[in-house]
Motif scaffolding. Structure first.
Motif, short mmCIF file in Angstrom:
data_model
loop_
_atom_site.label_atom_id
_atom_site.label_comp_id
_atom_site.label_asym_id
_atom_site.label_seq_id
_atom_site.Cartn_x
_atom_site.Cartn_y
_atom_site.Cartn_z
N ALA A 1 0.86 -1.19 0.00
CA ALA A 1 0.00 0.00 0.00
C ALA A 1 0.89 1.24 0.00
O ALA A 1 1.93 1.27 0.66
CB ALA A 1 -0.91 0.01 1.22
N ALA A 2 0.48 2.25 -0.74
CA ALA A 2 1.25 3.49 -0.89
C ALA A 2 1.19 4.34 0.38
O ALA A 2 0.28 4.20 1.20
CB ALA A 2 0.71 4.30 -2.08
N LEU B 1 -4.81 3.90 -3.80
CA LEU B 1 -4.33 2.89 -4.74
C LEU B 1 -3.31 3.55 -5.67
O LEU B 1 -3.60 4.56 -6.30
CB LEU B 1 -5.50 2.32 -5.55
CG LEU B 1 -5.19 1.11 -6.42
CD1 LEU B 1 -4.71 -0.07 -5.58
CD2 LEU B 1 -6.45 0.72 -7.20
N PRO B 2 -2.08 3.01 -5.74
CA PRO B 2 -1.06 3.64 -6.57
C PRO B 2 -1.39 3.53 -8.05
O PRO B 2 -2.24 2.75 -8.47
CB PRO B 2 0.22 2.86 -6.25
CG PRO B 2 -0.15 1.77 -5.33
CD PRO B 2 -1.60 1.85 -5.03
N ASP B 3 -0.67 4.30 -8.83
CA ASP B 3 -0.77 4.24 -10.28
C ASP B 3 -0.35 2.84 -10.75
O ASP B 3 0.54 2.23 -10.16
CB ASP B 3 0.16 5.31 -10.88
CG ASP B 3 0.08 5.36 -12.38
OD1 ASP B 3 0.89 4.66 -13.02
OD2 ASP B 3 -0.79 6.08 -12.90
N GLU B 4 -0.96 2.35 -11.80
CA GLU B 4 -0.66 1.01 -12.29
C GLU B 4 0.81 0.85 -12.69
O GLU B 4 1.38 -0.23 -12.57
CB GLU B 4 -1.57 0.67 -13.47
CG GLU B 4 -1.58 -0.78 -13.80
CD GLU B 4 -2.66 -1.16 -14.78
OE1 GLU B 4 -2.59 -2.28 -15.31
OE2 GLU B 4 -3.58 -0.36 -15.03
N LEU C 1 -0.58 -8.16 -4.41
CA LEU C 1 -1.84 -7.43 -4.23
C LEU C 1 -1.51 -5.99 -3.87
O LEU C 1 -0.92 -5.72 -2.83
CB LEU C 1 -2.67 -8.09 -3.13
CG LEU C 1 -3.99 -7.43 -2.75
CD1 LEU C 1 -4.93 -7.34 -3.94
CD2 LEU C 1 -4.64 -8.20 -1.60
N MET C 2 -1.85 -5.05 -4.76
CA MET C 2 -1.66 -3.62 -4.53
C MET C 2 -2.96 -3.07 -3.98
O MET C 2 -4.03 -3.33 -4.54
CB MET C 2 -1.29 -2.92 -5.83
CG MET C 2 0.00 -3.40 -6.46
SD MET C 2 1.46 -3.14 -5.45
CE MET C 2 1.56 -1.36 -5.41
N LEU C 3 -2.87 -2.30 -2.88
CA LEU C 3 -4.07 -1.87 -2.17
C LEU C 3 -4.15 -0.37 -1.99
O LEU C 3 -3.14 0.33 -1.99
CB LEU C 3 -4.08 -2.51 -0.78
CG LEU C 3 -4.19 -4.02 -0.75
CD1 LEU C 3 -3.87 -4.54 0.63
CD2 LEU C 3 -5.55 -4.47 -1.21
N GLY C 4 -5.36 0.11 -1.79
CA GLY C 4 -5.60 1.49 -1.45
C GLY C 4 -7.05 1.65 -1.01
O GLY C 4 -7.87 0.76 -1.18
N MET C 5 -7.33 2.80 -0.44
CA MET C 5 -8.70 3.10 -0.01
C MET C 5 -9.33 4.02 -1.04
O MET C 5 -8.68 4.92 -1.58
CB MET C 5 -8.69 3.80 1.36
CG MET C 5 -8.14 2.94 2.49
SD MET C 5 -9.08 1.43 2.80
CE MET C 5 -10.55 2.12 3.53
N GLY D 1 -13.78 5.18 1.32
CA GLY D 1 -13.97 4.41 2.54
C GLY D 1 -13.94 2.90 2.37
O GLY D 1 -14.17 2.18 3.34
N GLN D 2 -13.67 2.43 1.18
CA GLN D 2 -13.63 0.99 0.92
C GLN D 2 -12.23 0.59 0.44
O GLN D 2 -11.56 1.35 -0.26
CB GLN D 2 -14.66 0.61 -0.16
CG GLN D 2 -16.09 0.86 0.24
CD GLN D 2 -16.52 -0.02 1.40
OE1 GLN D 2 -16.25 -1.21 1.42
NE2 GLN D 2 -17.17 0.58 2.38
N LEU D 3 -11.85 -0.61 0.77
CA LEU D 3 -10.59 -1.15 0.30
C LEU D 3 -10.74 -1.54 -1.17
O LEU D 3 -11.73 -2.14 -1.57
CB LEU D 3 -10.24 -2.39 1.13
CG LEU D 3 -8.88 -3.02 0.91
CD1 LEU D 3 -7.76 -2.07 1.33
CD2 LEU D 3 -8.78 -4.32 1.70
N SER D 4 -9.76 -1.14 -1.97
CA SER D 4 -9.76 -1.53 -3.38
C SER D 4 -8.35 -1.94 -3.76
O SER D 4 -7.40 -1.66 -3.03
CB SER D 4 -10.27 -0.39 -4.27
OG SER D 4 -9.38 0.71 -4.19
N GLY D 5 -8.22 -2.59 -4.88
CA GLY D 5 -6.88 -3.00 -5.28
C GLY D 5 -6.85 -3.74 -6.59
O GLY D 5 -7.88 -3.98 -7.23
N ARG D 6 -5.64 -4.08 -6.94
CA ARG D 6 -5.36 -4.87 -8.15
C ARG D 6 -4.36 -5.95 -7.76
O ARG D 6 -3.51 -5.72 -6.91
CB ARG D 6 -4.75 -3.99 -9.24
CG ARG D 6 -5.68 -2.92 -9.77
CD ARG D 6 -5.00 -2.10 -10.87
NE ARG D 6 -3.94 -1.26 -10.33
CZ ARG D 6 -4.09 0.01 -9.95
NH1 ARG D 6 -5.27 0.59 -10.04
NH2 ARG D 6 -3.07 0.71 -9.50
#
Length: 178
Positions: free
Chosen positions: A111-112, A117-120, A143-147, A150-155
């Motif tokens: 996580a950044a 969520l960081p840039d791809e 698994l790259m993560l970010g908020m 208010g929700q967790l998202s990622g790629r």
């Protein structure tokens, strides 16, 4: 032999007979509720890159993340991608005893510093770095993560033959459907 033991002891992976389902590359990833909640807390630690390990089970190409761990003790994790191996060995032993032999270290999360969520392009830099060090392949994911709102998202990604492979992610409580 667990993955962390192989890596720490410098031993090659043992030849194992796998069913066709077990040999499939990771194509999808889902989080158990407890892993989702733990990752939400970790992503909200701002100010520096955060990282850790993902323990779970892979069945028919689906990685179910059951447990999320830090990279090491507070003073031992110097790089956000590379685990402190003695610490990881301890977790790996505990996980094997508590969850069974099928559950192992199948990935890492990052996580950044700003929690977004960081840039791809950043994702791919981390993926290539980890692949060059043997952390990621078709059986081990990043698994790259970010908020976001208010929700967790990622790629998520795997690495196969020098190329990234996108992994379908399922986020949110009860989203793993398992």
């Amino acid at each position: 032999m667990k993955r962390a033991q192989q890596r720490f002891l410098g031993l090659p992976s043992p030849r194992q007979s796998h069913s066709n389902d077990e040999a499939l590359p990771i194509g999808s990833l889902g989080l158990l509720d407890s892993a989702y909640l733990e990752l939400m807390q970790q992503v909200n630690v701002l100010g520096r890159w955060q990282g850790g390990t993902l323990f779970g089970e892979v069945v028919a190409g689906h990685f179910t993340v059951q447990l999320v761990t830090p990279l090491g003790p507070p003073s031992g994790a110097a790089h956000p991608l590379f685990p402190h191996m003695p610490y990881l060995l301890g977790w790996s032993d505990c996980v094997a005893r508590g969850y069974g032999e099928a559950v192992d270290w199948y990935g890492n999360w990052l996580a950044a510093p700003d929690g977004r969520l960081p840039d791809e392009r950043a994702d791919l830099s981390w993926l290539a770095l980890g692949a060059s060090q043997g952390l990621f392949d078709e059986q081990h994911a990043l698994l790259m993560l970010g908020m976001h709102e208010g929700q967790l998202s990622g790629r998520a990604y795997c690495w196969q033959e020098g190329q990234r492979m996108n992994v379908t992610c399922t986020f949110g409580l009860m989203a793993s459907g398992l």
